[in-house]
Design a protein around this motif. Structure first.
Motif, PDB file in Angstrom:
ATOM      1  N   GLU A 111       0.829  -1.217   0.000  1.00  0.00           N
ATOM      2  CA  GLU A 111       0.000   0.000   0.000  1.00  0.00           C
ATOM      3  C   GLU A 111       0.858   1.259   0.000  1.00  0.00           C
ATOM      4  O   GLU A 111       0.339   2.366  -0.218  1.00  0.00           O
ATOM      5  CB  GLU A 111      -0.911   0.053   1.238  1.00  0.00           C
ATOM      6  CG  GLU A 111      -1.957  -1.033   1.303  1.00  0.00           C
ATOM      7  CD  GLU A 111      -1.470  -2.291   2.015  1.00  0.00           C
ATOM      8  OE1 GLU A 111      -0.229  -2.473   2.135  1.00  0.00           O
ATOM      9  OE2 GLU A 111      -2.322  -3.086   2.444  1.00  0.00           O
ATOM     10  N   ALA A 136       1.738   1.812   7.035  1.00  0.00           N
ATOM     11  CA  ALA A 136       0.443   1.707   6.354  1.00  0.00           C
ATOM     12  C   ALA A 136      -0.484   2.827   6.826  1.00  0.00           C
ATOM     13  O   ALA A 136      -1.198   3.443   6.032  1.00  0.00           O
ATOM     14  CB  ALA A 136      -0.191   0.341   6.618  1.00  0.00           C
ATOM     15  N   THR A 266      -8.142   4.921   2.704  1.00  0.00           N
ATOM     16  CA  THR A 266      -6.898   4.227   2.405  1.00  0.00           C
ATOM     17  C   THR A 266      -7.127   2.718   2.401  1.00  0.00           C
ATOM     18  O   THR A 266      -7.551   2.164   3.410  1.00  0.00           O
ATOM     19  CB  THR A 266      -5.827   4.592   3.454  1.00  0.00           C
ATOM     20  OG1 THR A 266      -5.650   6.009   3.434  1.00  0.00           O
ATOM     21  CG2 THR A 266      -4.511   3.902   3.162  1.00  0.00           C
ATOM     22  N   PRO A 267      -6.843   2.045   1.279  1.00  0.00           N
ATOM     23  CA  PRO A 267      -7.003   0.584   1.245  1.00  0.00           C
ATOM     24  C   PRO A 267      -6.096  -0.075   2.293  1.00  0.00           C
ATOM     25  O   PRO A 267      -4.954   0.366   2.484  1.00  0.00           O
ATOM     26  CB  PRO A 267      -6.533   0.200  -0.160  1.00  0.00           C
ATOM     27  CG  PRO A 267      -6.579   1.464  -0.953  1.00  0.00           C
ATOM     28  CD  PRO A 267      -6.350   2.586   0.001  1.00  0.00           C
ATOM     29  N   GLY A 268      -6.612  -1.062   2.976  1.00  0.00           N
ATOM     30  CA  GLY A 268      -5.830  -1.776   3.976  1.00  0.00           C
ATOM     31  C   GLY A 268      -5.889  -1.140   5.353  1.00  0.00           C
ATOM     32  O   GLY A 268      -5.328  -1.678   6.306  1.00  0.00           O
TER      33      GLY A 268
END
Lengths: 335, 335
Positions: A111, A136, A266-268
């Motif tokens: 990410e 992340a 935000t992905p994740g």
């Protein structure tokens, strides 16, 4: 769809087992799967996607015909065997600390810096568990307002040490609850109902290797040596799931509302932050969760531009096995 | 030697019991001792210096002839009864948060600001547990090089919540180890094998009251509103003993060696810092220890002048009962 021959080195360890189950969960496109370990664990039978696999002893020849070798067997094994795998044409994604700070080796959180994957010369390193979950959560904030300095204190679970440490926490906890002595074997002091401000070895300046990983790996992954980082790493009596108290000094101001929106998109990353409902990230939540949980998002009133965050993730999954496999997925997706 | 009539309000609680045993240990010069509590605990028989005392219900008249009233019965009880004690001529040393930020009330750690004791108008406040151990460790550094800013993350034991919370940790730990469900009653979430980033109530800006105590009380005790403080307070699954990861930005540089010397020469502080021997402060060390333990002393390389410390103390003793009695001792010593 292309398929790949995959090897898992250290398949019977705490992280290795997660790797095998994540390969199944995410339906990783493998043609053949080879599960490797030391002599002690050879012969163990493991299951993946309905097939049984007998664990074999790792030798250089184990990597013949392997396209992707996922390593989680400690630095010693990686140093010895990863070059053998590369020599035979495999790409190694290594979960040990052996190659992380090697200039030739990309250190990747998909990410955060997926583009670095393609700079590899045979080996791609998976960062330390406590670094992965931190960067992340930091990436969207870094991209929006820049980051000057981080002050981090960690609350890390014993699963990061391995299965033996989880057994030790269980045994010591039972002993203490029965009024008996706890006998430290894996850790130098009692871990049950205690906190150890000590993870990995000590350096001469008093920092531990775990603390310096958070400094050096963060700068490498973010590709910014101007980010100042100081860390204190502590082991808490928890089986699985790492928490981090992260204080961020940013270049420009970001409000709590803006930070929440950035993180929510935000992905994740999943925002768990609703104090009115007593909702914040908890380590006992993440057994089945792949996302990095972020909560307790507060503006830091002690500086002009700053935030405090509480960040929790499953250290065996996003902190290790999952991130390793996500690196492999990204690598083949772009092929 | 002059003797004093002493009352302990909340004598049967976790802190109250420590107070009674510390009065004995330190041979506090009391003539009469009156142990007070709510109706629920009245009739309990407690021992001090070989004498038996029957706990009585606290009423305003309980304070007739009392010289020193030590309160540890919660803010509600202090607000209602401390003025009654003062009206009858007693000096109150109050362990609740009721009067701490009152301009008329000194807030005292005897090693830090003993002179403030004599400014009282009947009530002297004992600071919050996490603040006491922190300022005790910071004072020699503050005096030598000044302090600009503090970033703190805490690892606090359940005994700070009280006896019921200690029972809950025990019961939940047994349940989890038996593969059963933990049933939260005292805390909003499972505390066994978990960390709760939540102590006391939440304010609108996302901080907890515990976190803001560390900000406001530190400035008041140090008598310096220019010290910037930001804190994250977390409850860890430990019975007793608080730990704190403290990052200090100082005005001038202080080396690790200098900081160790300063701390080693500070009464009430003990340096536990020898990484080669795996020696650092541990919460399971402090059951019988009154000193504040300081270790993991490191220069912070992320700023020009800074230190990281790991500070541990017995929150029921130095964080509460002991500090309260030390205030009373200092007050009568100078009479």
């Amino acid at each position: 769809m292309e398929k790949y021959n995959v090897a898992v080195v250290g398949a019977t360890g705490a992280v290795g087992r997660e790797m095998v189950s994540i390969l199944e969960e995410r339906d990783f496109p493998f043609a053949n799967l080879r599960l490797l370990a030391t002599e002690r664990s050879a012969g163990t039978v493991m299951t993946c996607k309905g097939e049984e696999y007998v664990v074999e002893v790792t030798t250089p020849d184990s990597f013949e015909d392997i396209d992707i070798a996922l390593f989680s067997a400690g630095s010693g094994a990686s140093k010895k065997l990863a070059p053998e795998a590369v020599k035979r044409g495999a790409v190694v994604v290594d979960n040990s600390s052996a190659y992380r700070m090697d200039d030739e080796v990309p250190l990747v959180v998909p990410e955060v810096n997926p583009e670095d994957i393609f700079e590899h010369t045979g080996i791609i390193a998976n960062p330390n568990c406590s670094t992965i979950q931190m960067v992340a959560a930091l990436k969207p904030i870094y991209d929006q307002v820049g980051i000057k300095r981080l002050v981090i204190s960690t609350y890390q679970a014993v699963s990061g040490t391995g299965k033996d440490a989880m057994d030790e926490l269980e045994q010591q906890s039972k002993a203490v609850l029965n009024g008996e002595e706890a006998n430290p074997e894996i850790y130098p002091h009692q871990i049950a109902f205690n906190v150890l401000p000590h993870i990995d070895i000590f350096f001469d300046d008093g920092y531990t290797k775990e603390e310096m990983k958070m400094v050096n790996e963060t700068q490498k992954i973010m590709n910014d040596n101007n980010i100042k980082v100081t860390a204190t790493a502590a082991r808490v009596p928890i089986f699985n799931g790492h928490a981090e108290s992260i204080n961020i000094e940013t270049n420009d101001r970001v409000t709590v509302k803006e930070a929440k929106e950035l993180l929510a998109n935000t992905p994740g990353v999943r925002v768990e932050d609703d104090p009115d409902k007593l909702k914040y990230p908890l380590q006992n939540q993440v057994t089945e969760i792949d996302d990095v949980l972020v909560g307790r998002i507060r503006e830091d009133h002690s500086i002009d531009n700053g935030l405090n965050l509480w960040v929790v993730a499953n250290n065996l999954r996003k902190g290790a096995a999952l991130n390793t496999i996500q690196i492999a997925e990204k690598m083949i997706e772009e092929k």
